[in-house]
Scaffold this active site. Structure first.
Site, PDB file in Angstrom:
ATOM      1  CB  THR A 142      -0.912   0.035   1.238  1.00  0.00           C
ATOM      2  OG1 THR A 142      -0.089  -0.010   2.423  1.00  0.00           O
ATOM      3  CG2 THR A 142      -1.872  -1.141   1.251  1.00  0.00           C
ATOM      4  CE  LYS A 143       3.914   1.939   4.689  1.00  0.00           C
ATOM      5  NZ  LYS A 143       3.133   0.790   5.136  1.00  0.00           N
ATOM      6  CG  ASN A 144       3.850   7.195  -1.143  1.00  0.00           C
ATOM      7  OD1 ASN A 144       3.215   6.740  -0.193  1.00  0.00           O
ATOM      8  ND2 ASN A 144       3.808   8.468  -1.468  1.00  0.00           N
TER       9      ASN A 144
END
Length: 360
Positions: free
Chosen positions: A181-183
């Site tokens: 879910t991170k950048n």
């Protein structure tokens, strides 16, 4: 359903993983080293050490920064559990400061109040929450005044900047996460940045069983290594990080300029901060009603975080009291994150805006 997060894995990542798998060199190797070099360069740091997760990155960062059993370390209760847990792994003592109500980041005034009563505090572990840098001017003043070790949790802040300085370069060490879910993602994975050669050499041994060279163990270490498969994904994702962040920022700017509802408090960004919007987090007074409204209109949401760490059952058993950080406690009952990821279509963005503007 419009999802709260959506990893973007394209042909480049797939082909690079296939190349690694066909080579037979799938464990930690040269591809990991290549990723480390490229990530350090991208973040304007001297050194990077890749790990198996953001949690192992934090754990190793705490050890390599010189935190010892019994050391008091000030941190925030408004974060994921791994932040404070990494201190407990080292038998250090987390000391929770309160947060700022508008940025959700650790409050420098609260830090100073704690330090006035706890002069034996050794370190500060900050979190650039949701992609927004902490108030680094005030924090660096505190670090210098009290001679503290500074560790940065950058799990949600890939590419964020304070006064044009990239986060991850303020502390002795900084830990990033590459959860999906991170950048940017490596599937699972993490990385530690440092500008100190000795700390870097310590980290390289620490995450690889304490080996100085193969089968020569000069210290106690762990198996925190990243695989070449994960690094292959990371190399391709890193090439796209600037574009991913640009889309997140653009989506956030549309929300900020177009959401007009007095029942909703939008994020505030200080002028000297480059926010990369891992989350677009708003505040509402009746959260249950608001999230029912989103759900009824096909919009997924997230609550980060519903329970401050000092209110978690395990931490209560350790003697922590959430009433000591009232802003964090109140904020945890108000926050809701809406989709801001780069995979959103214009139609989805304007649907979200329309739904929020019609909330009563």
């Amino acid at each position: 359903m419009i999802h709260i997060a959506k990893p973007i894995i394209e042909e480049e990542e797939i082909l690079h993983v296939q190349e690694i798998m066909k080579s037979g060199m799938i464990a930690c190797g040269e591809t990991v080293s290549d990723f480390e070099r490229k990530f350090a360069e991208s973040m304007k740091a001297n050194y990077a050490v890749a790990t198996s997760s953001g949690t192992t990155a934090l754990h190793a960062a705490v050890i390599a920064s010189g935190i010892l059993p019994g050391d008091k370390v000030i941190t925030t209760p408004f974060t994921f559990a791994a932040t404070a847990n990494s201190l407990l792994f080292q038998q250090a003592i987390p000391v929770f400061a309160d947060i700022e109500p508008d940025t959700f980041n650790i409050d420098p005034h609260s830090i100073e109040k704690i330090l006035e009563k706890n002069r034996d505090t050794r370190a500060l572990l900050i979190v650039h929450l949701f992609g927004l840098p902490c108030n680094m001017e005030k924090i660096m003043e505190i670090v210098e005044k009290y001679r503290l070790i500074l560790i940065e949790d950058c799990a949600q802040a890939h590419g964020a900047k304070y006064n044009e300085k990239t986060v991850g370069n303020f502390g002795i060490t900084a830990a990033f996460s590459f959860y999906p879910t991170k950048n940017m993602t490596t599937g699972e994975g993490g990385i530690i940045l440092t500008n100190d050669r000795q700390v870097y050499e310590h980290l390289k041994k620490l995450i690889n069983h304490g080996q100085q060279e193969r089968y020569l163990h000069t210290m106690l270490g762990y198996n925190f290594r990243m695989t070449n498969i994960a690094a292959a994904i990371g190399i391709e994702q890193l090439k796209k990080l600037e574009d991913f962040n640009h889309k997140r920022i653009a989506n956030a700017q549309i929300y900020t300029s177009t959401i007009k509802n007095e029942a909703v408090i939008l994020p505030w960004v200080p002028a000297n901060c480059h926010h990369v919007y891992h989350q677009y987090t708003i505040k509402v007074s009746n959260r249950e009603k608001f999230i029912r409204h989103l759900k009824n209109h096909g919009i997924e949401w997230g609550i980060y975080y519903p329970i401050p760490l000092n209110a978690q059952p395990y931490y209560r058993q350790l003697g922590y009291d959430p009433l000591e950080t009232p802003v964090a406690l109140k904020t945890s009952s108000e926050v809701v994150s809406i989709p801001v990821h780069p995979g959103l279509t214009p139609e989805e963005i304007y649907h979200i805006i329309e739904v929020i503007n019609h909330y009563e």
